[in-house]
Write an enzyme that holds these catalytic residues in place. Structure first.
Site, mmCIF file in Angstrom:
data_model
loop_
_atom_site.group_PDB
_atom_site.id
_atom_site.type_symbol
_atom_site.label_atom_id
_atom_site.label_comp_id
_atom_site.label_asym_id
_atom_site.label_seq_id
_atom_site.Cartn_x
_atom_site.Cartn_y
_atom_site.Cartn_z
ATOM 1 N N GLY A 98 6.960 -7.078 12.024
ATOM 2 C CA GLY A 98 6.687 -5.704 11.639
ATOM 3 C C GLY A 98 7.660 -4.741 12.282
ATOM 4 O O GLY A 98 7.751 -4.675 13.509
ATOM 5 N N GLY A 152 7.476 -1.436 12.068
ATOM 6 C CA GLY A 152 6.891 -0.102 12.136
ATOM 7 C C GLY A 152 7.027 0.488 13.525
ATOM 8 O O GLY A 152 7.870 0.079 14.328
ATOM 9 N N PHE A 153 6.165 1.438 13.847
ATOM 10 C CA PHE A 153 6.265 2.131 15.127
ATOM 11 C C PHE A 153 6.053 1.173 16.295
ATOM 12 O O PHE A 153 6.819 1.181 17.261
ATOM 13 C CB PHE A 153 5.249 3.272 15.186
ATOM 14 C CG PHE A 153 5.610 4.444 14.326
ATOM 15 C CD1 PHE A 153 6.601 5.324 14.701
ATOM 16 C CD2 PHE A 153 4.955 4.662 13.134
ATOM 17 C CE1 PHE A 153 6.941 6.407 13.912
ATOM 18 C CE2 PHE A 153 5.286 5.738 12.324
ATOM 19 C CZ PHE A 153 6.279 6.608 12.713
ATOM 20 N N GLY A 154 5.019 0.345 16.229
ATOM 21 C CA GLY A 154 4.730 -0.563 17.337
ATOM 22 C C GLY A 154 5.759 -1.655 17.488
ATOM 23 O O GLY A 154 6.273 -1.899 18.587
ATOM 24 N N VAL A 197 5.641 -12.744 6.183
ATOM 25 C CA VAL A 197 4.896 -13.715 6.979
ATOM 26 C C VAL A 197 3.618 -14.076 6.226
ATOM 27 O O VAL A 197 2.830 -13.201 5.861
ATOM 28 C CB VAL A 197 4.569 -13.149 8.370
ATOM 29 C CG1 VAL A 197 3.692 -14.119 9.154
ATOM 30 C CG2 VAL A 197 5.854 -12.862 9.132
ATOM 31 N N GLU A 225 -2.420 17.689 4.936
ATOM 32 C CA GLU A 225 -1.002 17.999 4.765
ATOM 33 C C GLU A 225 -0.581 17.848 3.306
ATOM 34 O O GLU A 225 0.190 18.657 2.778
ATOM 35 C CB GLU A 225 -0.175 17.087 5.664
ATOM 36 C CG GLU A 225 -0.363 17.385 7.151
ATOM 37 C CD GLU A 225 0.189 16.306 8.054
ATOM 38 O OE1 GLU A 225 0.252 16.528 9.274
ATOM 39 O OE2 GLU A 225 0.551 15.229 7.539
ATOM 40 N N ASP A 285 -2.500 -0.673 14.392
ATOM 41 C CA ASP A 285 -3.736 -0.394 13.660
ATOM 42 C C ASP A 285 -4.515 -1.646 13.289
ATOM 43 O O ASP A 285 -5.664 -1.551 12.865
ATOM 44 C CB ASP A 285 -3.413 0.381 12.379
ATOM 45 C CG ASP A 285 -2.802 1.741 12.663
ATOM 46 O OD1 ASP A 285 -2.936 2.204 13.808
ATOM 47 O OD2 ASP A 285 -2.196 2.337 11.751
ATOM 48 N N ALA A 314 0.338 6.894 15.061
ATOM 49 C CA ALA A 314 1.620 6.319 15.481
ATOM 50 C C ALA A 314 1.771 6.274 16.997
ATOM 51 O O ALA A 314 2.296 5.281 17.524
ATOM 52 C CB ALA A 314 2.765 7.103 14.841
#
Length: 560
Positions: free
Chosen positions: A120, A122-124, A188, A286, A424, A442
């Site tokens: 992944g 992403g942010f992590g 994966v 938003e 998450d 995030a």
């Protein structure tokens, strides 16, 4: 303390680093370095950084890129030969000629080094990879997409304020200066925890069922929106978690205005100009605010047959207020700001059905209203990535109702200390058996990614690491032009000050100087002109064409 001249400092650094030695002609002698002695030692690390950038300027007039994008200063392996991540120039004396080669085996790496696989980007996952840049490990980052998406700004892509290239950056570009990392584009599909292997599918070369070995595994699969058992709604109400979803939403919003321009039936025109946003969290708020601004400011002079200011924007939230993660006072301010923009918040309401051209909404009293609307956007409910269930099945664990995998206080899978799960897709079970309530934001994933990297580094050094503890830095949500709310360490801010804080925070976390410059330029232009330069209907969007989601109806163009 005696002063140290720059040439002497360069000679000292070059003498201690064989990678730099060939750049000095002639090489320094021991007699020339003797006066420095131990007095230089406290400054060696600092001077080395500057010398590494300065030596190419002295040697070749700046033609060699410092901290090179095509060069890497990796140490030789234990057998004295360069590892697979070492690249040197052709024909330089004192160095073996080598090129960066992709190893044939998916688990190949430098001998004697830990193999860390991160799933992944992403942010992590990206934070975990970047924090391992100086560790004695070989990192492989696996993602089914070749880019990192800055999700907090995805709604601006969906409303034409920003383009895709400004909020998404290629993973290889982000990690090009980190020689101990390679990127594998694949999906994966399984885990073999006993053999410490990851099963890969859909590789770019068409290979399926490949395996990737690891010593330490970090799984950061993220999350997706939950349709509460109504997966058939997904095609009618796209989500805002992916780049394809944001592009699809932009196509639908802009196509709705185009359809209203040529529609002569008043009832059908109202349907085209009705937008329903499901979910009153930060993303939904938003999104609703941006659609309202788009209709009332950006598009009002662009169309001739339709008044875009008559567009109706509904924000549906099941709870009794929007922004439930914020204090009630800020929720009330946000609701008033939305109403000033023309958004109608429907708190205490629930969506019970989504048809191709209408939405059924149940009020708190139980009455169901059928609202004609051709554009529905889903921003409610979050479920863990399917990778969480796959990893849980391999580890013999159970996921919760949201599909999240339980992990220990050090973010490892129970019974498998070599497997980290972050973001998450997990819930952290503390030592006393209670579950840590962490928001699906995030900052949580980023802190967990940095923590996982710290644990890996400490294990290599034989050090213990304290359990993970999330540091809450506050919540931010923008509503519209100069309107936002912020809860920072108990300090409640709203209006222009909160909006400016939101801008600065998002610019800070946006990856890449170029993207920051482009985004701030776009924002400045939009602020003063109220324009949106990325209002493109992409004919090859997420669903193949921009009109695949539209029902077919007979209509005629307005007469001249």
């Amino acid at each position: 303390m005696a002063r140290i001249s720059l040439p002497a400092a360069i000679n000292e650094v070059a003498a201690r680093d064989p990678v730099l030695a060939w750049k000095l002609d002639p090489p320094p002698t021991a007699r020339e370095l003797a006066p420095l002695g131990d007095r230089f030692r406290p400054y060696r690390s600092v001077v080395a950084r500057y010398c590494w950038a300065a030596v190419p300027l002295f040697r070749r007039g700046g033609t060699d890129p410092p901290f090179g994008s095509t060069w890497s200063a990796a140490r030789p392996t234990a057998n004295g030969q360069p590892g697979h991540d070492i690249a040197t120039r052709q024909g330089k004396p004192g160095r073996e000629n080598a090129r960066v080669q992709q190893p044939e085996s998916q688990s190949a790496g430098e001998p004697g080094r830990q193999r860390v696989v991160v799933i992944g980007g992403g942010f992590g996952g990206l934070q975990a990879v970047r924090k391992l840049r100086r560790a004695e490990v070989d990192v492989t980052l696996v993602d089914r997409q070749n880019f990192h998406l800055f999700q907090p700004l995805a709604y601006q892509l969906a409303t034409g304020a920003l383009s895709a290239a400004e909020i998404a950056v290629p993973l290889r570009w982000v990690l090009k200066r980190q020689p101990n990392v390679r990127v594998v584009l694949a999906e994966v599909t399984g885990f073999d925890l006993e053999r410490r292997q990851v099963v890969l599918d859909r590789l770019p070369n068409g290979r399926r069922g490949a395996t990737l070995g690891y010593d330490t595994l970090v799984v950061a699969g993220g999350s997706q929106y939950s349709y509460f058992g109504h997966d058939d709604w997904r095609s009618r109400a796209p989500e805002l978690k992916s780049l394809a979803g944001a592009v699809d939403i932009r196509n639908r919003i802009l196509s709705a205005f185009e359809a209203a321009e040529v529609e002569q039936d008043d009832e059908r025109r109202r349907s085209w100009l009705t937008f329903v946003v499901v979910g009153g969290g930060p993303t939904g708020v938003e999104m609703a605010g941006q659609i309202a601004e788009l209709a009332r400011d950006s598009l009002r002079r662009d169309f001739r047959s339709v008044d875009t200011r008559t567009a109706r924007v509904l924000l549906v939230e099941t709870a009794d207020r929007i922004l439930t993660s914020f204090p009630p006072s800020l929720s009330q301010k946000a609701e008033r700001a939305l109403e000033q923009l023309g958004v109608t918040p429907l708190v205490g309401h629930t969506v019970v059905d989504v048809d191709p051209a209408s939405v059924k909404i149940r009020s708190g009293s139980g009455e169901i209203e059928d609202i004609a609307a051709d554009t529905v956007i889903w921003a409610a409910g979050v479920a863990a990535s399917p990778l969480a269930a796959t990893l849980a099945a391999a580890a013999g664990a159970q996921v919760d109702r949201a599909g999240r995998l339980p992990v220990t206080p050090d973010l490892t899978v129970p019974g498998h200390p070599e497997v980290f799960a972050i973001g998450d897709m997990v819930q952290v079970v503390q030592s006393d058996g209670t579950i840590a309530l962490l928001p699906g934001l995030a900052p949580v994933a980023m802190q967990e990614g940095r923590y996982a990297a710290r644990v890996i580094r400490n294990r290599l050094r034989g050090r213990a690491t304290r359990p993970f503890k999330y540091v809450d830095k506050g919540n931010l949500a923008t509503i519209g032009r100069s309107k936002a709310v912020a809860d920072i360490k108990g300090i409640h801010i709203s209006g222009f000050a909160a909006w400016l804080t939101w801008l600065l925070v998002h610019l800070f976390y946006l990856i890449g100087f170029q993207n920051r410059l482009l985004v701030v330029t776009r924002w400045t232009f939009s602020f003063f002109t109220r324009g949106r330069g990325a209002r493109l209907i992409n004919e090859s969007g997420a669903n193949g064409t921009a009109e695949t989601h539209r029902p077919t109806r007979e209509s005629r163009l307005p007469s001249d």
